[in-house]
Design a protein around this motif. Structure first.
Motif, PDB file in Angstrom:
ATOM      1  N   VAL A 167      16.386 118.885  34.276  1.00 41.35           N
ATOM      2  CA  VAL A 167      17.443 118.679  35.263  1.00 41.35           C
ATOM      3  C   VAL A 167      18.790 118.859  34.571  1.00 41.35           C
ATOM      4  N   PHE A 168      19.679 119.609  35.207  1.00 41.00           N
ATOM      5  CA  PHE A 168      21.061 119.724  34.757  1.00 41.00           C
ATOM      6  C   PHE A 168      21.875 118.717  35.574  1.00 41.00           C
ATOM      7  N   PRO A 169      22.171 117.550  35.041  1.00 39.73           N
ATOM      8  CA  PRO A 169      22.808 116.508  35.856  1.00 39.73           C
ATOM      9  C   PRO A 169      24.213 116.859  36.332  1.00 39.73           C
ATOM     10  N   GLU A 170      24.841 117.869  35.713  1.00 37.47           N
ATOM     11  CA  GLU A 170      26.156 118.307  36.196  1.00 37.47           C
ATOM     12  C   GLU A 170      26.027 119.163  37.453  1.00 37.47           C
ATOM     13  N   ALA A 171      24.837 119.707  37.691  1.00 35.83           N
ATOM     14  CA  ALA A 171      24.529 120.507  38.885  1.00 35.83           C
ATOM     15  C   ALA A 171      25.327 121.794  38.980  1.00 35.83           C
ATOM     16  N   GLY A 172      25.865 122.274  37.880  1.00 35.85           N
ATOM     17  CA  GLY A 172      26.625 123.516  37.884  1.00 35.85           C
ATOM     18  C   GLY A 172      27.476 123.613  36.636  1.00 35.85           C
ATOM     19  N   PHE A 173      28.197 124.733  36.511  1.00 31.89           N
ATOM     20  CA  PHE A 173      29.065 124.883  35.346  1.00 31.89           C
ATOM     21  C   PHE A 173      30.324 125.659  35.739  1.00 31.89           C
ATOM     22  N   VAL A 174      31.320 125.563  34.888  1.00 33.70           N
ATOM     23  CA  VAL A 174      32.605 126.211  35.098  1.00 33.70           C
ATOM     24  C   VAL A 174      32.995 126.915  33.800  1.00 33.70           C
ATOM     25  N   PRO A 175      33.984 127.830  33.834  1.00 28.05           N
ATOM     26  CA  PRO A 175      34.357 128.539  32.602  1.00 28.05           C
ATOM     27  C   PRO A 175      34.893 127.638  31.498  1.00 28.05           C
ATOM     28  N   GLU A 176      35.582 126.553  31.860  1.00 28.77           N
ATOM     29  CA  GLU A 176      36.189 125.708  30.844  1.00 28.77           C
ATOM     30  C   GLU A 176      35.141 124.860  30.131  1.00 28.77           C
ATOM     31  N   PRO A 177      35.207 124.750  28.801  1.00 26.85           N
ATOM     32  CA  PRO A 177      34.268 123.891  28.072  1.00 26.85           C
ATOM     33  C   PRO A 177      34.425 122.434  28.492  1.00 26.85           C
ATOM     34  N   GLY A 178      33.343 121.701  28.440  1.00 27.69           N
ATOM     35  CA  GLY A 178      33.401 120.285  28.762  1.00 27.69           C
ATOM     36  C   GLY A 178      32.223 119.830  29.592  1.00 27.69           C
ATOM     37  N   LEU A 179      31.904 118.565  29.468  1.00 27.24           N
ATOM     38  CA  LEU A 179      30.809 117.973  30.228  1.00 27.24           C
ATOM     39  C   LEU A 179      31.347 117.442  31.548  1.00 27.24           C
ATOM     40  N   ARG A 180      30.788 117.933  32.648  1.00 26.04           N
ATOM     41  CA  ARG A 180      31.266 117.559  33.973  1.00 26.04           C
ATOM     42  C   ARG A 180      30.635 116.253  34.434  1.00 26.04           C
ATOM     43  N   ARG A 181      31.070 115.808  35.596  1.00 24.87           N
ATOM     44  CA  ARG A 181      30.552 114.578  36.203  1.00 24.87           C
ATOM     45  C   ARG A 181      29.064 114.712  36.511  1.00 24.87           C
ATOM     46  N   PHE A 182      28.318 113.651  36.275  1.00 25.02           N
ATOM     47  CA  PHE A 182      26.886 113.647  36.545  1.00 25.02           C
ATOM     48  C   PHE A 182      26.604 113.347  38.014  1.00 25.02           C
ATOM     49  N   HIS A 183      25.543 113.955  38.539  1.00 22.14           N
ATOM     50  CA  HIS A 183      24.992 113.581  39.835  1.00 22.14           C
ATOM     51  C   HIS A 183      23.862 112.581  39.595  1.00 22.14           C
ATOM     52  N   SER A 184      23.559 111.813  40.595  1.00 26.77           N
ATOM     53  CA  SER A 184      22.673 110.664  40.399  1.00 26.77           C
ATOM     54  C   SER A 184      21.203 110.930  40.717  1.00 26.77           C
ATOM     55  N   GLY A 185      20.864 112.114  41.276  1.00 28.17           N
ATOM     56  CA  GLY A 185      19.509 112.356  41.763  1.00 28.17           C
ATOM     57  C   GLY A 185      18.422 112.112  40.735  1.00 28.17           C
ATOM     58  N   ALA A 186      18.598 112.631  39.526  1.00 27.72           N
ATOM     59  CA  ALA A 186      17.564 112.468  38.494  1.00 27.72           C
ATOM     60  C   ALA A 186      17.392 111.008  38.116  1.00 27.72           C
ATOM     61  N   PHE A 187      18.486 110.270  38.083  1.00 28.96           N
ATOM     62  CA  PHE A 187      18.429 108.861  37.692  1.00 28.96           C
ATOM     63  C   PHE A 187      17.736 108.027  38.776  1.00 28.96           C
ATOM     64  N   VAL A 188      18.029 108.325  40.030  1.00 33.53           N
ATOM     65  CA  VAL A 188      17.369 107.625  41.134  1.00 33.53           C
ATOM     66  C   VAL A 188      15.871 107.903  41.111  1.00 33.53           C
ATOM     67  N   THR A 189      15.509 109.178  40.919  1.00 38.21           N
ATOM     68  CA  THR A 189      14.098 109.547  40.886  1.00 38.21           C
ATOM     69  C   THR A 189      13.368 108.859  39.742  1.00 38.21           C
ATOM     70  N   ALA A 190      13.963 108.877  38.554  1.00 43.77           N
ATOM     71  CA  ALA A 190      13.326 108.257  37.389  1.00 43.77           C
ATOM     72  C   ALA A 190      13.141 106.760  37.593  1.00 43.77           C
ATOM     73  N   ALA A 191      14.153 106.111  38.177  1.00 44.92           N
ATOM     74  CA  ALA A 191      14.061 104.668  38.413  1.00 44.92           C
ATOM     75  C   ALA A 191      12.949 104.353  39.410  1.00 44.92           C
ATOM     76  N   GLN A 192      12.866 105.127  40.477  1.00 42.61           N
ATOM     77  CA  GLN A 192      11.852 104.880  41.499  1.00 42.61           C
ATOM     78  C   GLN A 192      10.446 105.200  40.999  1.00 42.61           C
ATOM     79  N   ALA A 193      10.336 106.240  40.169  1.00 44.00           N
ATOM     80  CA  ALA A 193       9.017 106.654  39.679  1.00 44.00           C
ATOM     81  C   ALA A 193       8.597 105.886  38.430  1.00 44.00           C
ATOM     82  N   GLY A 194       9.537 105.164  37.827  1.00 42.91           N
ATOM     83  CA  GLY A 194       9.221 104.431  36.615  1.00 42.91           C
ATOM     84  C   GLY A 194       8.946 105.326  35.422  1.00 42.91           C
ATOM     85  N   CYS A 195       9.561 106.518  35.401  1.00 41.89           N
ATOM     86  CA  CYS A 195       9.342 107.443  34.289  1.00 41.89           C
ATOM     87  C   CYS A 195      10.617 107.556  33.458  1.00 41.89           C
TER      88      CYS A 195
END
Length: 262
Positions: A167-195
């Motif tokens: 999963v790419f938690p930024e859900a996209g990329f831009v030309p400028e270097p840097g880590l973008r804001r994370f989306h929560s989908g992977a974290f919600v899924t992991a918490a619910q699945a216990g993985c």
């Protein structure tokens, strides 16, 4: 191939002229020709195999051959930190280039392998649909006010049916270097699945193929596997912040969003 300089490159790289520019264009043309040949040969085999368990080793071999032909060294560190094959997990990786998927496929183990989670944003995805399907790729709905719950459900379903996910938690990329804001989908899924979630950092892909640029450059690619996290069921916020700080350290890129999460 059109070797005209991309507008965005003008703000990040000095414009090459004379022999240097010609050499860059020739290398770029060679790189795309090699990619087309690899895609034709290995892509045909992958689609014919149909099943991810069979097609992923073929895809890995094709990607490794491509980078060898392009003279781009690959190095992966910390693969021993990945959970055992029997433990399903989500691998979080920074997103900086269209090259990310090929680089990850080349450096990560093919068995049991990973299914990529991508967003339905580019027309080329429909052209490559048989190939993506054969590799078990999970295509999410475009981001909108009502898509978050549905996409989280798709990720959870894929985790149960297709195994480990990238999963790419930024859900996209831009030309400028840097880590973008994370989306929560992977974290919600992991918490619910216990993985567990595993954080990783990919370096070099932005230098090889910059966003909105189509002239590849030769550079080394490095993948480093970081810590494993277990999101809390009550509050995923701490896990998101911890994952973000770990990824910042692994990528060496600036923080474009601070601690603001989504």
């Amino acid at each position: 191939m059109n070797c005209a300089a991309d507008r965005d490159r003008a703000t990040t790289l000095p414009r090459q002229r004379g022999p240097g520019r010609l050499a860059a264009c020739l290398y770029g043309a060679y790189a795309w020709a090699a990619f087309a040949l690899i895609l034709l040969a290995f892509g045909t085999a992958i689609v014919a195999l149909r099943r991810p368990a069979r097609s992923r080793p073929v895809a890995r071999a094709g990607c490794r051959l491509l980078f060898r032909l392009l003279g781009m060294p690959l190095s992966a560190h910390g693969l021993d930190r990945l959970p055992p094959a029997s433990q399903r997990h989500l691998l979080l990786v920074n997103h900086s280039s269209f090259l990310d998927g090929l680089a990850l496929m080349a450096m990560l183990p093919a068995r049991p392998g990973y299914a990529f989670v991508v967003r339905q944003q580019f027309r080329i995805q429909s052209v490559l649909c048989p190939l993506l399907h054969a590799l078990g790729t999970v295509v999410l709905a475009p981001s909108s006010a009502g898509s978050h719950a549905g996409n989280a459900a798709r990720i959870a379903h894929a985790l149960r049916r297709r195994g480990n996910l990238i999963v790419f938690p930024e859900a996209g990329f831009v030309p400028e270097p840097g880590l973008r804001r994370f989306h929560s989908g992977a974290f919600v899924t992991a918490a619910q699945a216990g993985c567990p979630l595993v954080v990783a950092g990919l370096r070099g892909a932005r230098e090889v193929l910059r966003p909105r640029g189509w002239l590849p450059r030769r550079a080394a690619l490095t993948l480093e596997i970081g810590p494993m996290l277990q999101p809390g069921r009550e509050d995923i916020g701490p896990s998101m912040r911890t994952a973000r700080q770990a990824m910042l350290a692994l990528t060496g890129e600036p923080d474009m969003a601070g601690q603001t999460q989504r």
